[in-house]
Design an enzyme around this catalytic site. Sequence first.
Site, short mmCIF file in Angstrom:
data_model
loop_
_atom_site.label_atom_id
_atom_site.label_comp_id
_atom_site.label_asym_id
_atom_site.label_seq_id
_atom_site.Cartn_x
_atom_site.Cartn_y
_atom_site.Cartn_z
N TYR A 1 -1.43 14.01 -2.30
CA TYR A 1 -2.29 14.49 -1.22
C TYR A 1 -2.37 16.01 -1.20
O TYR A 1 -3.34 16.57 -0.71
CB TYR A 1 -1.78 13.99 0.13
CG TYR A 1 -1.88 12.50 0.27
CD1 TYR A 1 -3.10 11.88 0.54
CD2 TYR A 1 -0.76 11.69 0.12
CE1 TYR A 1 -3.19 10.50 0.67
CE2 TYR A 1 -0.85 10.31 0.24
CZ TYR A 1 -2.06 9.73 0.51
OH TYR A 1 -2.15 8.37 0.62
N HIS B 1 6.78 6.35 2.18
CA HIS B 1 6.89 6.44 0.73
C HIS B 1 8.36 6.60 0.35
O HIS B 1 9.09 7.39 0.95
CB HIS B 1 6.11 7.64 0.19
CG HIS B 1 4.63 7.44 0.19
ND1 HIS B 1 3.73 8.48 0.14
CD2 HIS B 1 3.88 6.30 0.22
CE1 HIS B 1 2.50 8.00 0.14
NE2 HIS B 1 2.57 6.69 0.19
N ARG C 1 -5.62 5.53 5.92
CA ARG C 1 -4.26 5.99 5.61
C ARG C 1 -4.32 7.31 4.83
O ARG C 1 -3.56 8.24 5.10
CB ARG C 1 -3.55 4.90 4.82
CG ARG C 1 -2.10 5.17 4.44
CD ARG C 1 -1.48 3.88 3.92
NE ARG C 1 -0.32 4.09 3.08
CZ ARG C 1 0.92 4.22 3.55
NH1 ARG C 1 1.14 4.21 4.85
NH2 ARG C 1 1.94 4.37 2.72
N LYS D 1 6.94 -1.86 2.91
CA LYS D 1 7.24 -2.59 1.67
C LYS D 1 8.74 -2.78 1.53
O LYS D 1 9.53 -1.92 1.90
CB LYS D 1 6.70 -1.82 0.46
CG LYS D 1 5.17 -1.75 0.41
CD LYS D 1 4.69 -1.05 -0.84
CE LYS D 1 3.18 -1.06 -0.94
NZ LYS D 1 2.70 -0.38 -2.17
N HIS E 1 -7.13 1.56 3.57
CA HIS E 1 -6.40 2.61 2.87
C HIS E 1 -7.10 3.97 3.00
O HIS E 1 -6.44 5.01 2.91
CB HIS E 1 -6.21 2.24 1.40
CG HIS E 1 -4.77 2.16 1.00
ND1 HIS E 1 -3.87 1.27 1.60
CD2 HIS E 1 -4.04 2.86 0.11
CE1 HIS E 1 -2.67 1.44 1.07
NE2 HIS E 1 -2.74 2.40 0.17
N ARG F 1 -0.24 0.93 6.84
CA ARG F 1 -0.95 0.03 5.94
C ARG F 1 -1.55 -1.09 6.79
O ARG F 1 -1.06 -1.40 7.88
CB ARG F 1 0.00 -0.56 4.91
CG ARG F 1 0.70 0.47 4.02
CD ARG F 1 1.70 -0.22 3.09
NE ARG F 1 2.37 0.73 2.20
CZ ARG F 1 3.52 1.33 2.47
NH1 ARG F 1 4.14 1.08 3.63
NH2 ARG F 1 4.08 2.17 1.62
#
Length: 318
Positions: free
Chosen positions: A288, A279, A256, A181, A253, A157
């Site tokens: 994806y 994730h 990414r 995150k 993004h 990110r």
Amino acid sequence: MPQAPLGQAIESYLQHLTVERGLAVNTLDAYRRDLERYLAFLLALGVRDPADVREDHVSGFLVAIRSGDDGRTALTASSAARAVVAVRGLHRFLLMEGAVRDDAAGEVKPPALPQRLPRAIRLDEVERLLDAASAPGTPISVRDRALVEVLYGSGARISEATGLDLDDLDLDQGLLRLMGKGRKERIVPVGSFAVHALREYLSSVRSELVCRGRGLHAVFLNTRGGRLSRQSAWAALQLTAVRADLTGRVSPHTLRHSFATHLLEGGADVRVVQELLGHASVTTTQIYTKVTADTLREVYAATHPRALTRPEGNTGPS
């Protein structure tokens, strides 16, 4: 006038998210805005105590923020979903703390979101972008080339890339330590092209930039020697996209998404890609697989001799 118990409860919850959960500043700011709107909605109904909140209050709030009936701007489905997540988290927290006997928001679901496929660019477009980053031939372009190589080469990110410190690099092994995150740390490999670009930037440009600042440990520096901000990194990428004639099609993004899509197209396992992207759930990564399935379908339709629509009246072998 003293703060209503609901207001105090919200402050306690936000403090919990800050200290215990380590949420990013941007996420906390969004939660605060959503919960302040929720507080205003409840106070307008005369509800001041968390124990007095009912399920219909929560569902009524969702209706109000989608329609703007609370006197504020109506929210999109995605923004309203985020607000509901914040409210559900608040009530779950109050239940765990023993402040309420029931979870008033437990059965209120966020609005369904249309599944938008992530945008990825082709490999030749990535190469155009990388070439454009180097095109000006300036010291800053060396930095920007390294930044783009890191974003595409690791799937980081933008906040993870700009948050890199020198201690997070192991270029001999081709590894980066990223802080994701919720302050979750992960180690990811990065390719030889990114390693080369980083070495070039670190050995020449950064050593000059760092003298203008306070000797920060940040990898990516601005022209004043301070840490490169997310906004400045975004702006640099946008200028690079203009030079590459990819205006309006590239964001941090996007790189990414392209990283993940190209890995899966090359045969990578979805759970490996999940780990690389950081994730929490493989469900997030599985979007994806839809992208690559669409690509495979298009190639099949364009190249296979039996892919055309079956002639009318021919139902195939019985």
